[in-house]
Scaffold this motif. Structure first.
Motif, short mmCIF file in Angstrom:
data_model
loop_
_atom_site.label_atom_id
_atom_site.label_comp_id
_atom_site.label_asym_id
_atom_site.label_seq_id
_atom_site.Cartn_x
_atom_site.Cartn_y
_atom_site.Cartn_z
N TRP A 24 -3.19 4.61 -6.60
CA TRP A 24 -2.09 3.71 -6.32
C TRP A 24 -2.40 2.43 -7.07
CZ3 TRP A 24 -2.90 4.65 -0.56
CH2 TRP A 24 -3.92 3.89 -0.03
N ASP A 25 -1.40 1.98 -7.81
CA ASP A 25 -1.56 0.94 -8.83
C ASP A 25 -2.67 1.39 -9.77
OD1 ASP A 25 0.52 -0.57 -7.87
OD2 ASP A 25 -0.73 -1.87 -6.65
N TRP A 84 -3.77 -2.04 3.35
CA TRP A 84 -2.41 -1.90 2.83
C TRP A 84 -1.41 -1.88 3.98
CZ3 TRP A 84 -0.10 2.98 0.09
CH2 TRP A 84 1.10 2.65 -0.51
N THR A 94 4.20 -4.58 0.36
CA THR A 94 3.94 -4.36 -1.06
C THR A 94 4.15 -2.89 -1.36
OG1 THR A 94 2.29 -6.11 -0.96
CG2 THR A 94 2.25 -4.68 -2.89
N ARG A 95 5.18 -2.60 -2.11
CA ARG A 95 5.44 -1.22 -2.52
C ARG A 95 4.60 -0.93 -3.76
NH1 ARG A 95 10.70 1.02 -0.70
NH2 ARG A 95 11.44 -0.37 0.90
N LYS A 96 4.00 0.22 -3.80
CA LYS A 96 3.09 0.54 -4.89
C LYS A 96 3.52 1.81 -5.62
CE LYS A 96 -0.79 -1.74 -2.74
NZ LYS A 96 -2.21 -1.78 -2.57
N LEU A 98 2.50 5.24 -6.95
CA LEU A 98 1.51 6.23 -6.54
C LEU A 98 1.55 7.37 -7.54
CD1 LEU A 98 -0.36 6.81 -4.07
CD2 LEU A 98 1.53 8.06 -3.10
N ASN A 117 8.00 3.50 -5.49
CA ASN A 117 8.14 2.54 -4.38
C ASN A 117 7.54 3.05 -3.08
OD1 ASN A 117 9.47 0.65 -6.01
ND2 ASN A 117 11.44 1.62 -5.63
N HIS A 144 8.60 6.95 0.55
CA HIS A 144 8.84 6.62 -0.86
C HIS A 144 10.30 6.85 -1.19
CE1 HIS A 144 8.90 10.93 -1.97
NE2 HIS A 144 8.05 11.04 -0.98
#
Length: 152
Positions: A24-25, A84, A94-96, A98, A117, A144
């Motif tokens: 993630w990120d 998180w 905070t949407r990440k 993935l 998201n 998501h």
């Protein structure tokens, strides 16, 4: 002489599911299990009033996807999942991005799911058992807005 399999193409065998990577990120986390990579469309039924056929037509409707559940072993001083989740504040999170990759023997991605998201909706800590001898496992459930599949 018996066939030893060396002349066979690698593309005739299905991919094993036990060698994968989750990011993630830019952070890579080691998960034991990932499930919920499903997507579906809700069928819409329609029939015009002047249609001579007495049945409905079905058309694809809205696309929806289920939550992704990931499980991992508990490590000392590793609170990335809970950190998180704790970022959730009154409709802000905070949407990440993935990325889940199925890897081959050379650690190269063969199939990649790019989740859009993503944000946590549920975190489950490990259960504790005095007579057990299993590894402590925690899980996170992620909502998501869909994903894209890429084949390498």
């Amino acid at each position: 002489m018996a066939e030893d399999g060396s002349a066979q193409s690698a593309s005739i065998w299905p991919l094993p599911k036990f060698h994968f990577q989750v990011k993630w990120d830019d952070t890579e986390l080691a998960f034991q299990e990932v499930s919920g990579l499903d997507i579906e469309t809700e069928p819409l039924e329609y029939r015009a009033g002047n249609n001579p056929v007495f049945s409905t037509s079905k058309m694809p409707g809205m696309i929806k996807s289920g939550n992704i559940t990931m499980k991992k072993g508990v490590f000392a001083k590793d609170n990335a999942i809970f950190d998180w989740f704790n970022e959730i504040k009154m409709n802000t999170i905070t949407r990440k991005a993935l990325t889940i990759s199925l890897l081959d023997e050379a650690q190269a991605p063969t199939m990649v799911w790019k989740v859009q998201n993503a944000f946590p909706v549920k975190v489950i800590g490990t259960d504790l058992k005095a007579e057990g001898n299993e590894v402590a496992v925690e899980s996170i459930e992620i909502a998501h807005e869909g994903f894209v599949i890429e084949n390498a």
